[in-house]
Enzyme design. Structure first.
Site, short mmCIF file in Angstrom:
data_model
loop_
_atom_site.label_atom_id
_atom_site.label_comp_id
_atom_site.label_asym_id
_atom_site.label_seq_id
_atom_site.Cartn_x
_atom_site.Cartn_y
_atom_site.Cartn_z
N HIS A 123 0.82 -1.22 0.00
CA HIS A 123 0.00 0.00 0.00
C HIS A 123 0.85 1.27 0.00
O HIS A 123 0.35 2.35 -0.29
CB HIS A 123 -0.97 0.00 1.19
CG HIS A 123 -0.33 0.27 2.52
ND1 HIS A 123 -0.01 -0.72 3.41
CD2 HIS A 123 0.04 1.42 3.11
CE1 HIS A 123 0.53 -0.19 4.50
NE2 HIS A 123 0.58 1.11 4.35
N ASP A 153 0.08 -7.69 1.46
CA ASP A 153 0.46 -6.28 1.54
C ASP A 153 1.97 -6.11 1.59
O ASP A 153 2.50 -5.33 2.38
CB ASP A 153 -0.19 -5.58 2.74
CG ASP A 153 -0.09 -4.06 2.65
OD1 ASP A 153 0.12 -3.55 1.53
OD2 ASP A 153 -0.19 -3.39 3.69
N GLY A 225 3.58 6.42 8.17
CA GLY A 225 4.96 6.64 7.81
C GLY A 225 5.86 5.52 8.27
O GLY A 225 6.95 5.31 7.73
N ASN A 226 5.42 4.76 9.29
CA ASN A 226 6.15 3.57 9.74
C ASN A 226 5.90 2.38 8.83
O ASN A 226 6.64 1.38 8.91
CB ASN A 226 5.74 3.18 11.16
CG ASN A 226 6.47 3.96 12.23
OD1 ASN A 226 5.92 4.87 12.82
ND2 ASN A 226 7.73 3.63 12.45
N SER A 227 4.88 2.44 7.99
CA SER A 227 4.53 1.30 7.15
C SER A 227 5.72 0.88 6.29
O SER A 227 6.34 1.70 5.61
CB SER A 227 3.35 1.65 6.24
OG SER A 227 2.19 1.85 6.99
N LEU A 282 -7.56 -24.11 -4.95
CA LEU A 282 -8.57 -25.13 -5.25
C LEU A 282 -9.73 -24.58 -6.05
O LEU A 282 -10.45 -25.34 -6.71
CB LEU A 282 -9.10 -25.75 -3.95
CG LEU A 282 -8.27 -26.86 -3.30
CD1 LEU A 282 -8.92 -27.32 -2.02
CD2 LEU A 282 -8.08 -28.03 -4.27
N GLY A 283 -9.96 -23.30 -5.95
CA GLY A 283 -11.09 -22.72 -6.69
C GLY A 283 -12.42 -22.94 -5.99
O GLY A 283 -13.42 -23.26 -6.64
#
Length: 386
Positions: A123, A153, A225-227, A282-283
């Site tokens: 992100h 992510d 901002g730490n992400s 597996l769907g």
């Protein structure tokens, strides 16, 4: 008689009082239960358990490998709010003047190898037209995206600089609740910052943040901002990639989440080698076996998950699974939790065969399915693309 009482009275009264005091203090002497509270005391030891006075050595080891990210993207925006009015657009259509402006966001990343591979959050880099990497030693360079995995992510970047300070990898599967952790990143764009806390919980999932969740929870202050920054142990070893916070105010409230480094390394390795994360598939869509469904199937007290959807011509359909089947186990592992079972399938390499035990119309069946390759998630259209 009164003379006798006066002569023996005080000694008798004194004796009675002494007897009462003895009974109260030592009731076990006369066969009564003791009134003392039985408290368990810790054994005496000469060793004093205490942590280090400073974590400067850990920060010195880890901080150079945590970088700041400045991402920019061009956004098409109407030159005037009036142009967004439906009545105005009715007369002029979509051929309205647009202005292009740069949006900049801040995040963090971790240098994982001397070759210049970086890990950060998807992100942070998603949709960016340009990513600037600023190192702690003052150097800046542009990064290119090697690949990303929205389902965890995570994103892998590459920079081309010499003498890069790669972080030391720790073991996220050996951490314990109560261990000291340090979060390193660039909160609110103020510059590299270190915060300290402990590991509050492990294995956090069902938070609705990612499709694959196995978060480390910490109370080390994590802010916007730490992400993409580093969560390290007391020795400066990387144990997680800071990802999200739980907050009603937008700031840290003592509940932050990090992706375990073990999972992050698996994702990174797959992206570097294949350009994407290879996952089994597996769907099918599954739902919990509720009490009502268990009663209708005659399966009270038995764990299982219900097949609620089947992808046409997918691996499950080819194996013979049907809507309403109750999956009891996959490769011998009980299937009591849909998320865990689908994560189990995701860890299996495509083209491998697995055994699925199901109940259908009261009969227990064993099916064999060949695991397929999970297709990439559909991209989410931005506001400008819709």
């Amino acid at each position: 008689m009164f003379k006798a009482l006066r002569y023996f009275g005080w000694p008798l009264l004194t004796g009675v009082l002494i007897a009462l005091l003895i009974i109260q203090r030592f009731p076990q002497w006369v066969g009564l239960p003791s009134q003392d509270v039985n408290l368990q005391q810790a054994p005496q030891t000469t060793k004093i358990m205490q942590g280090p006075v400073s974590y400067a050595d850990a920060v010195t080891l880890a901080a150079p490998a945590v970088v700041n990210l400045y991402t920019t993207k061009v956004v098409n925006k109407s030159a005037h709010p009036l142009f967004e009015d439906p009545q105005f657009r009715r007369f002029f259509g979509d051929n309205l003047p647009k202005q292009r402006r740069w949006e900049s966001s801040l995040g963090s990343a971790v240098i994982m190898s001397p070759e210049g591979y970086l890990l950060t959050n998807n992100h942070v880099t998603s949709g960016a037209d340009q990513i600037v990497v600023a190192l702690k030693d003052g150097r800046e360079t542009l990064a290119r995206v090697i690949g990303s995995d929205p389902e965890t992510d995570l994103a892998v970047l590459k920079i081309d600089l010499k003498n890069l300070p790669a972080i030391t990898i720790g073991r996220s599967d050996s951490i314990h609740i109560g261990d000291v952790t340090l979060a390193i990143g660039n909160p609110f764009g103020v510059g590299q910052t270190v915060t300290m806390g402990i590991i509050s919980a492990t294995g956090r999932n069902q938070l609705g943040l990612n499709n694959y969740e196995d978060f480390i929870q910490t109370d080390a202050a994590i802010n916007p901002g730490n992400s993409g920054g580093a969560l390290v142990d007391a020795n400066g070893n990387l144990v997680g990639i800071n990802t999200a916070i739980f907050s009603k105010s937008g700031g840290s409230q003592g509940i932050g989440f990090a992706i375990p480094v073990k999972l992050a390394l698996e994702v990174m390795k797959s992206i570097v080698e294949h350009g994407q994360v290879i996952r089994g598939w597996l769907g099918i869509e599954v739902q919990p076996l509720s009490q009502e469904l268990a009663e209708s199937f005659g399966m009270q007290g038995r764990p299982g998950i219900v097949v609620a959807g089947i992808f046409r011509d997918g691996p499950a359909a080819r194996a013979g699974l049907q809507l309403g089947d109750v999956i009891l186990s996959i490769n011998g592992e009980p299937a009591g939790d849909g998320r865990k079972s689908m994560n189990q399938v995701a860890r299996i390499k495509p083209n491998e065969k697995i055994t699925i035990e199901v109940v259908r119309n009261g009969q227990q069946l064993k099916l064999v399915a060949e695991v397929g390759l999970r297709p990439p998630p559909a991209p989410v259209a931005t506001k400008e693309e819709k």
